[in-house]
Scaffold this motif. Structure first.
Motif, PDB file in Angstrom:
ATOM      1  N   GLU A   1       0.835  -1.209   0.000  1.00 53.11           N
ATOM      2  CA  GLU A   1       0.000   0.000   0.000  1.00 53.11           C
ATOM      3  C   GLU A   1       0.873   1.263   0.000  1.00 53.11           C
ATOM      4  O   GLU A   1       1.712   1.449   0.884  1.00 53.11           O
ATOM      5  CB  GLU A   1      -0.871  -0.049   1.267  1.00 53.11           C
ATOM      6  N   GLY A   2       0.655   2.127  -0.991  1.00 55.73           N
ATOM      7  CA  GLY A   2       1.360   3.410  -1.035  1.00 55.73           C
ATOM      8  C   GLY A   2       2.804   3.336  -1.507  1.00 55.73           C
ATOM      9  O   GLY A   2       3.490   4.349  -1.562  1.00 55.73           O
ATOM     10  N   ARG A   3       3.279   2.160  -1.873  1.00 57.45           N
ATOM     11  CA  ARG A   3       4.666   2.047  -2.350  1.00 57.45           C
ATOM     12  C   ARG A   3       4.717   2.162  -3.871  1.00 57.45           C
ATOM     13  O   ARG A   3       3.788   1.738  -4.567  1.00 57.45           O
ATOM     14  CB  ARG A   3       5.268   0.705  -1.943  1.00 57.45           C
ATOM     15  N   GLU A   4       5.833   2.678  -4.359  1.00 57.84           N
ATOM     16  CA  GLU A   4       6.011   2.767  -5.809  1.00 57.84           C
ATOM     17  C   GLU A   4       7.075   1.799  -6.312  1.00 57.84           C
ATOM     18  O   GLU A   4       7.207   1.568  -7.504  1.00 57.84           O
ATOM     19  CB  GLU A   4       6.386   4.210  -6.199  1.00 57.84           C
ATOM     20  N   ILE A   5       7.884   1.310  -5.360  1.00 55.21           N
ATOM     21  CA  ILE A   5       8.939   0.374  -5.741  1.00 55.21           C
ATOM     22  C   ILE A   5       8.938  -0.793  -4.761  1.00 55.21           C
ATOM     23  O   ILE A   5       8.915  -0.591  -3.543  1.00 55.21           O
ATOM     24  CB  ILE A   5      10.327   1.065  -5.717  1.00 55.21           C
ATOM     25  N   CYS A   6       8.953  -2.009  -5.312  1.00 50.95           N
ATOM     26  CA  CYS A   6       9.030  -3.208  -4.480  1.00 50.95           C
ATOM     27  C   CYS A   6      10.268  -3.980  -4.913  1.00 50.95           C
ATOM     28  O   CYS A   6      10.367  -4.405  -6.065  1.00 50.95           O
ATOM     29  CB  CYS A   6       7.770  -4.044  -4.683  1.00 50.95           C
TER      30      CYS A   6
ATOM     31  N   GLY B   1       8.414   8.171 -14.370  1.00 53.01           N
ATOM     32  CA  GLY B   1       7.066   8.260 -13.808  1.00 53.01           C
ATOM     33  C   GLY B   1       5.977   7.607 -14.639  1.00 53.01           C
ATOM     34  O   GLY B   1       4.813   7.961 -14.527  1.00 53.01           O
ATOM     35  N   ARG B   2       6.352   6.646 -15.476  1.00 51.82           N
ATOM     36  CA  ARG B   2       5.341   6.010 -16.330  1.00 51.82           C
ATOM     37  C   ARG B   2       4.522   4.956 -15.590  1.00 51.82           C
ATOM     38  O   ARG B   2       3.472   4.547 -16.043  1.00 51.82           O
ATOM     39  CB  ARG B   2       6.017   5.310 -17.511  1.00 51.82           C
ATOM     40  N   PHE B   3       5.060   4.483 -14.467  1.00 53.41           N
ATOM     41  CA  PHE B   3       4.405   3.352 -13.808  1.00 53.41           C
ATOM     42  C   PHE B   3       3.964   3.696 -12.380  1.00 53.41           C
ATOM     43  O   PHE B   3       4.577   4.543 -11.723  1.00 53.41           O
ATOM     44  CB  PHE B   3       5.350   2.147 -13.764  1.00 53.41           C
ATOM     45  N   ASP B   4       2.907   2.998 -11.926  1.00 55.81           N
ATOM     46  CA  ASP B   4       2.468   3.163 -10.540  1.00 55.81           C
ATOM     47  C   ASP B   4       3.377   2.368  -9.606  1.00 55.81           C
ATOM     48  O   ASP B   4       3.603   2.743  -8.469  1.00 55.81           O
ATOM     49  CB  ASP B   4       1.036   2.649 -10.364  1.00 55.81           C
ATOM     50  N   LEU B   5       3.835   1.216 -10.116  1.00 57.21           N
ATOM     51  CA  LEU B   5       4.646   0.339  -9.268  1.00 57.21           C
ATOM     52  C   LEU B   5       5.722  -0.344 -10.102  1.00 57.21           C
ATOM     53  O   LEU B   5       5.454  -0.833 -11.210  1.00 57.21           O
ATOM     54  CB  LEU B   5       3.749  -0.739  -8.620  1.00 57.21           C
TER      55      LEU B   5
ATOM     56  N   LEU C   1      17.025   6.795  -3.289  1.00 54.08           N
ATOM     57  CA  LEU C   1      15.752   6.218  -3.726  1.00 54.08           C
ATOM     58  C   LEU C   1      15.474   4.903  -2.989  1.00 54.08           C
ATOM     59  O   LEU C   1      14.341   4.612  -2.615  1.00 54.08           O
ATOM     60  CB  LEU C   1      15.771   5.985  -5.243  1.00 54.08           C
ATOM     61  N   LEU C   2      16.536   4.126  -2.761  1.00 49.48           N
ATOM     62  CA  LEU C   2      16.359   2.840  -2.079  1.00 49.48           C
ATOM     63  C   LEU C   2      15.812   3.030  -0.667  1.00 49.48           C
ATOM     64  O   LEU C   2      15.028   2.223  -0.183  1.00 49.48           O
ATOM     65  CB  LEU C   2      17.689   2.078  -1.979  1.00 49.48           C
ATOM     66  N   ALA C   3      16.268   4.088  -0.020  1.00 49.22           N
ATOM     67  CA  ALA C   3      15.884   4.297   1.379  1.00 49.22           C
ATOM     68  C   ALA C   3      14.600   5.119   1.493  1.00 49.22           C
ATOM     69  O   ALA C   3      14.065   5.297   2.578  1.00 49.22           O
ATOM     70  CB  ALA C   3      17.020   5.009   2.113  1.00 49.22           C
ATOM     71  N   ASP C   4      14.092   5.585   0.356  1.00 45.46           N
ATOM     72  CA  ASP C   4      12.928   6.474   0.381  1.00 45.46           C
ATOM     73  C   ASP C   4      11.668   5.745   0.844  1.00 45.46           C
ATOM     74  O   ASP C   4      11.542   4.527   0.710  1.00 45.46           O
ATOM     75  CB  ASP C   4      12.712   7.032  -1.031  1.00 45.46           C
ATOM     76  N   GLU C   5      10.723   6.535   1.329  1.00 40.84           N
ATOM     77  CA  GLU C   5       9.452   6.020   1.836  1.00 40.84           C
ATOM     78  C   GLU C   5       8.667   5.235   0.766  1.00 40.84           C
ATOM     79  O   GLU C   5       7.937   4.310   1.085  1.00 40.84           O
ATOM     80  CB  GLU C   5       8.637   7.225   2.348  1.00 40.84           C
ATOM     81  N   GLN C   6       8.838   5.624  -0.513  1.00 42.04           N
ATOM     82  CA  GLN C   6       8.055   4.951  -1.556  1.00 42.04           C
ATOM     83  C   GLN C   6       8.617   3.577  -1.954  1.00 42.04           C
ATOM     84  O   GLN C   6       8.003   2.844  -2.698  1.00 42.04           O
ATOM     85  CB  GLN C   6       7.954   5.846  -2.785  1.00 42.04           C
ATOM     86  N   THR C   7       9.809   3.270  -1.412  1.00 40.29           N
ATOM     87  CA  THR C   7      10.444   1.999  -1.753  1.00 40.29           C
ATOM     88  C   THR C   7      10.291   1.012  -0.601  1.00 40.29           C
ATOM     89  O   THR C   7      10.378   1.406   0.562  1.00 40.29           O
ATOM     90  CB  THR C   7      11.953   2.214  -2.003  1.00 40.29           C
ATOM     91  N   CYS C   8      10.073  -0.274  -0.908  1.00 40.58           N
ATOM     92  CA  CYS C   8      10.097  -1.270   0.164  1.00 40.58           C
ATOM     93  C   CYS C   8      10.750  -2.554  -0.326  1.00 40.58           C
ATOM     94  O   CYS C   8      10.869  -2.788  -1.524  1.00 40.58           O
ATOM     95  CB  CYS C   8       8.705  -1.539   0.689  1.00 40.58           C
ATOM     96  N   PHE C   9      11.189  -3.340   0.631  1.00 41.11           N
ATOM     97  CA  PHE C   9      11.839  -4.618   0.329  1.00 41.11           C
ATOM     98  C   PHE C   9      10.944  -5.780   0.735  1.00 41.11           C
ATOM     99  O   PHE C   9      10.379  -5.782   1.822  1.00 41.11           O
ATOM    100  CB  PHE C   9      13.165  -4.735   1.096  1.00 41.11           C
TER     101      PHE C   9
ATOM    102  N   GLU D   1      18.233   0.988   7.755  1.00 39.52           N
ATOM    103  CA  GLU D   1      17.031   1.828   7.746  1.00 39.52           C
ATOM    104  C   GLU D   1      16.277   1.798   6.432  1.00 39.52           C
ATOM    105  O   GLU D   1      15.812   2.815   5.923  1.00 39.52           O
ATOM    106  CB  GLU D   1      17.396   3.264   8.154  1.00 39.52           C
ATOM    107  N   MET D   2      16.150   0.583   5.894  1.00 39.55           N
ATOM    108  CA  MET D   2      15.343   0.394   4.693  1.00 39.55           C
ATOM    109  C   MET D   2      13.923   0.032   5.127  1.00 39.55           C
ATOM    110  O   MET D   2      13.714  -0.457   6.232  1.00 39.55           O
ATOM    111  CB  MET D   2      15.923  -0.747   3.847  1.00 39.55           C
ATOM    112  N   ASN D   3      12.967   0.232   4.222  1.00 39.00           N
ATOM    113  CA  ASN D   3      11.586  -0.126   4.538  1.00 39.00           C
ATOM    114  C   ASN D   3      11.371  -1.593   4.224  1.00 39.00           C
ATOM    115  O   ASN D   3      11.503  -2.014   3.078  1.00 39.00           O
ATOM    116  CB  ASN D   3      10.622   0.714   3.717  1.00 39.00           C
ATOM    117  N   PHE D   4      11.024  -2.332   5.248  1.00 33.54           N
ATOM    118  CA  PHE D   4      10.852  -3.765   5.092  1.00 33.54           C
ATOM    119  C   PHE D   4       9.362  -4.078   5.044  1.00 33.54           C
ATOM    120  O   PHE D   4       8.616  -3.729   5.957  1.00 33.54           O
ATOM    121  CB  PHE D   4      11.520  -4.470   6.276  1.00 33.54           C
ATOM    122  N   ALA D   5       8.922  -4.720   3.943  1.00 31.68           N
ATOM    123  CA  ALA D   5       7.481  -4.970   3.813  1.00 31.68           C
ATOM    124  C   ALA D   5       7.090  -6.347   4.326  1.00 31.68           C
ATOM    125  O   ALA D   5       5.993  -6.527   4.846  1.00 31.68           O
ATOM    126  CB  ALA D   5       7.063  -4.825   2.354  1.00 31.68           C
TER     127      ALA D   5
END
Lengths: 310, 381
Positions: free
Chosen positions: B9-14, B145-149, B240-248, B273-277
């Motif tokens: 939810e709310g992520r642009e990169i997985c 910016g062509r893709f949502d995810l 970008l890797l550490a950004d809020e829109q990215t998750c692992f 401090e990466m976002n872990f999904a």
């Protein structure tokens, strides 16, 4: 136990290759156990790197030192930094020069910055282990050196390193050593390779590609493709209807038995399909190893495999 | 345990990370398909797609540019008509060449690198180059910016740090602190490196050979003009890797070794401090019985239904072997769940057949995009 030693274990040096997750490290250890049982003094080498650390080596605390795992079976984990130091020790006889070099940051920079140098000194160490007249202090003599090579992709560039360096360095010590290593790696009388595969789509594709690259790009011999983890074919084809009936039983345990049997039969069929594909796609002789029903693939599991490998 | 659409939810990169052979490519494709089915424009970036899977998606010619999966192939699988699925295969060498072209001062500087023998022979083997090129492509697509995810199937590695550190390692290499020493042995860099540098260089040259030493200097020299541009770019890629829109999402198998690795990956992602999904555990043998069956007793009961002793014995033995592995899987997953500290663990069962088409991915998605209760019911029902 299948009596008689598989022909490829008579070689001096054996590289065990394959895609990640196919059981390459276990097969390398299993082959080592078998060779040792057949009376060949064997050492299994792991190429120490973050991506290639097997549980068996970890548990036996194998490092950059030859460790005895069993009678006639030794193991070593080759760390490129240690291999580099050892190489320098053998090259520079004057102690003051060595000390100067090791203390200097230039040396560290150089070792870290030069692409492929880690791989080159690692293969150099493998070569050194395979020598009967070893220059390293207390070096033992081995009949057979088995290398658990890095996974495919990295594996191919790893094995290509001697040739690459022989080309890049046109003259000088690195050039001549790289040539020597390349000659060893591509000599079918001394050196062989095994490709480990699984009866699944991706590993089968990868195996075919790897065989092609080993032979055509590196000039090695592929002695065997080992199809790993084949399930026992427990159920005859005409039993399907009976098993289907079990899966609808009122007894929950019997129903579970039916369900597990159905899955197993389908898995075996899928494996057979992939095995048939592999047979069409590779030229080297194929051996098989059974799936090991053990919670962990440890030294015991490797022993089980050692006894049946052909 | 939530489903994949909830954790994304709310992520642009997985970013799907994991060691080799755990089904990472398939999981990445399934996640991309599942999110497209929910109406998003999704692109999956893969290293090495299964040929049959690529074929079944009509992507025979997958290359270094995003290609759209024919919507007709997906029409039965998209709940929401706005969804699009795109895919591309990463070509690290091509991406590296493009990067060199971007940062070179002029055509001559570009060609000096591209034609350098050492660059040609070993650019693929440079520490971190595969990983860095994957995130470089990710960065490029994200900026467009062509893709949502974007879903990235990372190169297999036993160590997630190989991935996270890739920009740093490659920049360090290209900055080449050592190269300064090669080029100007008596300059500032040499003073930093310590006294006696001249002597050390002489010894090094003797071991390595003058010729190779000269070639290496030339190689580092060729890169020297593009250091700043490169460093700046790598810095943005790292951010970008550490950004809020990215998750692992960590992908693993249920055996001890892959689970240990997943625990390690998780701790390293946290440290950095990466976002872990969450973790996706593939090929889980769900337990089908509540206690270990007894061979003789079970055989007798099966035989009573089948009237075939030999077959009954095989069925019973098979279930006991299956159950032993199911017990192991459950224990490993318990351990995983405990060490994750409430982060989601999503179990995908060991399916009867390999996944190599859209139907197979959809089958996986019945689990990935389900609640924990539904997953359990589906797998053991």
């Amino acid at each position: 136990m299948n009596w008689g030693i598989p022909d490829f274990l008579q070689k001096k040096l054996l590289f065990v290759t394959g895609k990640g997750g196919v059981g390459k490290s276990t097969v390398a250890i299993a082959l080592g156990i078998r060779a040792a049982l057949e009376g060949r003094r064997t050492i299994v080498c792991e190429v120490a790197s973050s991506e290639n650390a097997s549980r068996i080596f970890h548990q036996a605390a194998v490092g950059f030192k030859e460790v005895e795992l069993a009678n006639d079976l030794w193991a070593i984990s080759i760390d490129p930094e240690d291999a580099m130091k050892e190489y320098v020790l053998l090259q520079l006889k004057v102690r003051a020069m060595r000390d100067l070099l090791f203390r200097s940051r230039v040396f560290t920079y150089f070792a870290a910055a030069t692409p492929g140098l880690n791989e080159l000194v690692t293969i150099g160490k493998i070569w050194e282990l395979a020598q009967l007249d070893r220059k390293v202090k207390h070096g033992r003599k081995y009949d057979l050196v088995i290398v658990d090579a890095p996974a495919t992709g990295h594996g191919i560039s790893f094995l290509q390193t001697p040739r690459t360096f022989a080309r890049i360095a046109r003259v000088g010590p690195v050039h001549s050593q790289a040539e020597q290593l390349e000659a060893m790696v591509t000599d079918p009388a001394q050196t062989g390779s095994i490709v480990v595969s699984l009866p699944e789509e991706m590993p089968v594709n990868e195996t075919a590609r790897l065989e092609h690259e080993l032979v055509d790009d590196i000039g090695m011999t592929v002695d065997r493709v080992i199809m790993n983890a084949l399930y026992p074919d427990r159920f005859p084809a005409d039993a399907t209807r009976a098993i289907d009936r079990l899966a609808a039983s009122d007894d929950p345990e019997v129903r579970a038995g039916g369900r597990a049997a159905l899955s197993q039969a389908r898995r075996v069929a899928a494996q057979t399909e992939q095995f048939e594909r592999l047979k069409k796609m590779v030229s080297a002789p194929i051996s098989t190893l059974p799936f090991v029903f053990r919670p962990e693939i440890d030294l015991h599991a490797a022993r089980q495999l050692a006894e049946v490998v052909e | 345990m939530p489903s994949v659409d909830e954790i994304l939810e709310g992520r642009e990169i997985c970013i799907c990370a994991g060691s080799g052979g755990v089904g990472k490519t398939t999981t990445s494709a399934a996640i991309a398909l599942g999110m497209a089915a929910r109406g998003l424009k999704v692109c999956v970036l893969t290293i090495d797609p299964a040929k049959r899977l690529a074929d079944s998606l009509g992507l025979e010619e997958l290359g270094n540019e995003a290609t759209r999966v024919n919507p007709e192939l997906l029409s039965d699988h998209l709940d929401n008509g706005d969804g699009e699925l795109w895919a591309m295969m990463l070509d690290a060498k091509e991406t590296f060449d493009a990067l060199v072209a971007r940062h070179a001062e002029d055509a001559e500087a570009r060609d000096r690198v591209l034609n350098n023998r050492i660059y040609q022979q070993i650019s693929n083997a440079l520490a971190g180059s595969q990983e860095y090129m994957a995130m470089e492509k990710l960065f490029e697509l994200h900026s467009e910016g062509r893709f949502d995810l974007l879903v990235l199937d990372t190169p297999p590695s036993r160590n997630v740090l190989d991935f996270l550190d890739a920009p740093k390692r490659l920049t360090q290499f290209i900055e080449g602190r050592s190269l300064q020493i090669f080029i100007r042995p008596s300059g500032f860099a040499a003073r930093v490196a310590g006294r006696g540098t001249g002597v050390v260089l002489t010894i090094l040259k003797r071991i390595v050979g003058f010729d190779l030493f000269a070639d290496l200097s030339e190689f580092f020299n060729a890169f020297s003009g593009m250091v700043d541009g490169f460093r700046e770019r790598a810095h943005r890629v790292s951010s970008l890797l550490a950004d809020e829109q990215t998750c692992f999402v960590v992908v693993c198998g249920p055996q001890g070794e892959p689970v240990d690795e997943a625990v390690y990956f998780h701790s390293k992602l946290m440290e950095n401090e990466m976002n872990f999904a969450g973790v996706v555990v593939n090929r889980v043998r769900y337990r089908l019985v509540s206690k270990k069956p007894k061979l003789k007793d079970l055989t007798a009961r099966i035989e009573a239904e089948l009237g075939d002793h030999e077959l009954a014995d095989q069925v019973a033995r098979n279930l006991i072997e299956y159950d032993a592995l199911a017990v192991r899987d459950a224990a490993n997953i318990d351990r995983l769940t405990e060490s994750l500290d409430n982060d989601p663990v999503i179990r995908v069962p060991y399916l009867d057949t390999d996944v190599h088409d859209i139907e197979g991915l959809t089958e996986i998605n019945r689990y990935l995009f389900a609640s924990e209760q539904d997953r359990n019911r589906l797998a053991t029902g």
